[in-house]
Design a protein around this motif. Sequence first.
Motif, PDB file in Angstrom:
ATOM      1  N   PRO A 295       0.868  -1.192  -0.079  1.00  0.00           N
ATOM      2  CA  PRO A 295      -0.166   0.075  -0.042  1.00  0.00           C
ATOM      3  C   PRO A 295       1.040   1.308   0.153  1.00  0.00           C
ATOM      4  CG  PRO A 295      -0.835  -1.626   1.619  1.00  0.00           C
ATOM      5  CD  PRO A 295       0.505  -1.933   1.146  1.00  0.00           C
ATOM      6  N   GLU A 296       0.583   2.361  -0.845  1.00  0.00           N
ATOM      7  CA  GLU A 296       0.945   3.559  -0.606  1.00  0.00           C
ATOM      8  C   GLU A 296       0.998   4.104   0.781  1.00  0.00           C
ATOM      9  OE1 GLU A 296       3.009   5.476  -3.138  1.00  0.00           O
ATOM     10  OE2 GLU A 296       2.659   3.532  -4.288  1.00  0.00           O
ATOM     11  N   ARG A 297       2.195   4.412   1.253  1.00  0.00           N
ATOM     12  CA  ARG A 297       1.977   5.079   2.659  1.00  0.00           C
ATOM     13  C   ARG A 297       3.251   5.845   2.700  1.00  0.00           C
ATOM     14  NH1 ARG A 297       1.420  -0.929   5.315  1.00  0.00           N
ATOM     15  NH2 ARG A 297      -0.795  -0.844   5.856  1.00  0.00           N
ATOM     16  N   GLN A 299       6.614   6.960   4.506  1.00  0.00           N
ATOM     17  CA  GLN A 299       7.534   6.477   5.318  1.00  0.00           C
ATOM     18  C   GLN A 299       8.085   7.133   6.525  1.00  0.00           C
ATOM     19  OE1 GLN A 299       8.437   2.955   4.781  1.00  0.00           O
ATOM     20  NE2 GLN A 299       6.693   3.204   3.453  1.00  0.00           N
ATOM     21  N   ASP A 376       4.047   6.561  12.134  1.00  0.00           N
ATOM     22  CA  ASP A 376       3.580   6.110  10.908  1.00  0.00           C
ATOM     23  C   ASP A 376       3.680   6.828   9.681  1.00  0.00           C
ATOM     24  OD1 ASP A 376       2.294   8.543  11.616  1.00  0.00           O
ATOM     25  OD2 ASP A 376       0.210   7.722  11.722  1.00  0.00           O
ATOM     26  N   GLY A 377       4.798   7.675   9.728  1.00  0.00           N
ATOM     27  CA  GLY A 377       5.336   8.787   8.845  1.00  0.00           C
ATOM     28  C   GLY A 377       4.893  10.212   9.121  1.00  0.00           C
ATOM     29  N   THR A 378       4.401  10.277  10.310  1.00  0.00           N
ATOM     30  CA  THR A 378       3.836  11.766  10.655  1.00  0.00           C
ATOM     31  C   THR A 378       4.602  12.011  11.846  1.00  0.00           C
ATOM     32  OG1 THR A 378       1.972  10.743  12.069  1.00  0.00           O
ATOM     33  CG2 THR A 378       1.531  11.515   9.588  1.00  0.00           C
ATOM     34  N   SER A 397      -2.208  -1.155  12.481  1.00  0.00           N
ATOM     35  CA  SER A 397      -1.066  -1.001  12.144  1.00  0.00           C
ATOM     36  C   SER A 397      -0.060  -2.184  12.664  1.00  0.00           C
ATOM     37  CB  SER A 397      -0.384   0.555  12.105  1.00  0.00           C
ATOM     38  OG  SER A 397      -1.226   1.450  11.558  1.00  0.00           O
ATOM     39  N   GLU A 476      -4.051  -5.114   6.672  1.00  0.00           N
ATOM     40  CA  GLU A 476      -2.764  -4.363   5.962  1.00  0.00           C
ATOM     41  C   GLU A 476      -2.051  -3.758   7.096  1.00  0.00           C
ATOM     42  OE1 GLU A 476      -4.502  -1.935   2.980  1.00  0.00           O
ATOM     43  OE2 GLU A 476      -4.411  -3.725   1.470  1.00  0.00           O
ATOM     44  N   ARG A 478       1.479  -2.574   9.286  1.00  0.00           N
ATOM     45  CA  ARG A 478       2.905  -2.310   9.011  1.00  0.00           C
ATOM     46  C   ARG A 478       3.812  -3.008   9.702  1.00  0.00           C
ATOM     47  NH1 ARG A 478       2.920   4.066   7.697  1.00  0.00           N
ATOM     48  NH2 ARG A 478       4.804   3.531   7.041  1.00  0.00           N
TER      49      ARG A 478
END
Length: 621
Positions: A295-297, A299, A376-378, A397, A476, A478
Amino acid sequence: MEAPLLSVRQLTVDFNTDAGNFRAVDGLTLDIPKGKTVALVGESGSGKSVTAQAILQILSKKAKITSGSIVFDDPTTGEAVDIAALQPESDAMHALRGGRIAMIFQEPMTSLSPLHTIGDQISEALMIHTQVDQAKANQSTMEVLARVGFPDPKRALTTYPFELSGGLRQRAMIAMALITRPALLIADEPTTALDVTTQAQILDLIKELQVETGMSVLLITHDLGVVANVADEVVVMYRGRIMEAGSRENIFRNAQHAYLQALMRAVPRFAMGENERLTPIREVTSATLASVNAPERVQPKGPILKAEHLTKCFTLRSGWFSGKTQEIRAVSEVDLALPAGKTLGLVGESGCGKTTVSKMIMRALNPNSGRVLFDDGTGPKDVHKLEGDALTAYRRSVQFIFQDPFSSLNPRMTVYELLTEPLRIHDIGTSDERYERVKQLLDMVGLDQRFLRRYPHSFSGGQRQRLGIARALALEPRVLLCDEPVSALDVSVQAQVLNLLKDLQSALGLSYLFVSHNLAVVDYIADTIAVMCRGYIVEEAPKSSLFRNPVHPYTQALLAAVPDPDIDRPLDFAKLRTGRFSQPSEWPEPFRIKPGEFGLMKEIEPGHKVRVGHLTAQEAA
């Protein structure tokens, strides 16, 4: 030539099931010489345990010996007895079973009565087979408990099985089998669920007692490393038949049968190449996995998961009515970092705190101090402060793969219900979309879509573990926390699951925290390895660095205890007997850690850290 202690000729065992007759053992012929160890090797379902049950006449009601003989040369009476001709509940069979022929079962917790003390259960075996009173039986029980390595034999007399660790329960089973000084000991997977140091101690103990008493051993196992270290002769079984048999030397140096060669290729080894894969006997193919895109996430810039100074203490009652309590520190100042898309291996003995760390990461336990950060990328967020939607997102996640797939799957739910439950809980998709997702999940883990209406009990151990993986992937995630996911599987199924986890990581961009006591398995799947002992991380390094240059005495001891399926690299039992490797206060300087202290992690080369008791002023600067 001396007659063998046990001679099995053309043994056939059939099961009468609802689907018809099934032949579990088909024309088996083998000899167990006096004073020797014969290893019976094969995958789950090959007929090894049924053979042992036939020798003891403890087959299930649906099973029956339909032909063949099991001749036991009874050293007590000097007569040869055909066990296959005896009735299971006859006096002659009762005298043999537990007396001259004893058995250690695979799972000690289900084999020991939870309602009786260890002392009662062990002394009962002696009192049944010999004319001794309770006082003498208790004395003999304490002696045998001391012999198998119980720290306090007198206290063990009044201890219940649930109060003991897995290793001590297995020792209690061995004590119960040995108290009657049997001529033949049947050991059915005696070390499967034990960590490597306890396993090495149990194997050493069996070898030592064999020398002392002259007993023969029939060792049933799928671990070729164990076989290479303790067996005199090896018999390889597949689907109830013998594929190959011979001396340990011939079997390991000159394996002839294709099945045995395949079994050896499925075993993880330390000397494997960088991109070398395990070769399962039956490869799990997934048509979906090659076409699945991660999935597009966004990083994260740093680690996706990080533990900082995690400490966890448990309070135990000293007695039911005394009111006194005792504090046990299970995890001490643990620091871990899991980069996105990578695998961090966490290894150590049972009871070292590995699963407690996993549970704190999952928020199943709260730490006494320290924190877990998830990015989570944030940006990093403190997991134990998450609430509402942020907590729900974290639950999605980070998912868990359990050690025992059978007890973690609801036996009353079909595969379809098991795999759609996470989607229903998180209100994801319509019923049609969930159905398509479930079919995709089954394809990803190499299971047939026709299994959707089946229940967990109808699957093999490896298939159940793949179902557990599919369920963990449903949302889905991570990050997957893998808690001993292959410890109860035989080598060929273990190879399937490990290869599947690697393929899933590559296709979906997953990050793994892989908890295990099997260093060879961790070496195969992990990028970085952290070694844990008594709640401390004692050493952390990239796997190539750790195995090339283990610095901490505990890491060295752990590596020395791994049985290698190579007869030129035997276990050093003498070294494993000496020293208390898991006692921080007894480690040599500079690694010694005094009670109540945490020590410090010192970097000795880039990425390679080791825990020391203290730093010099120069190092601290």
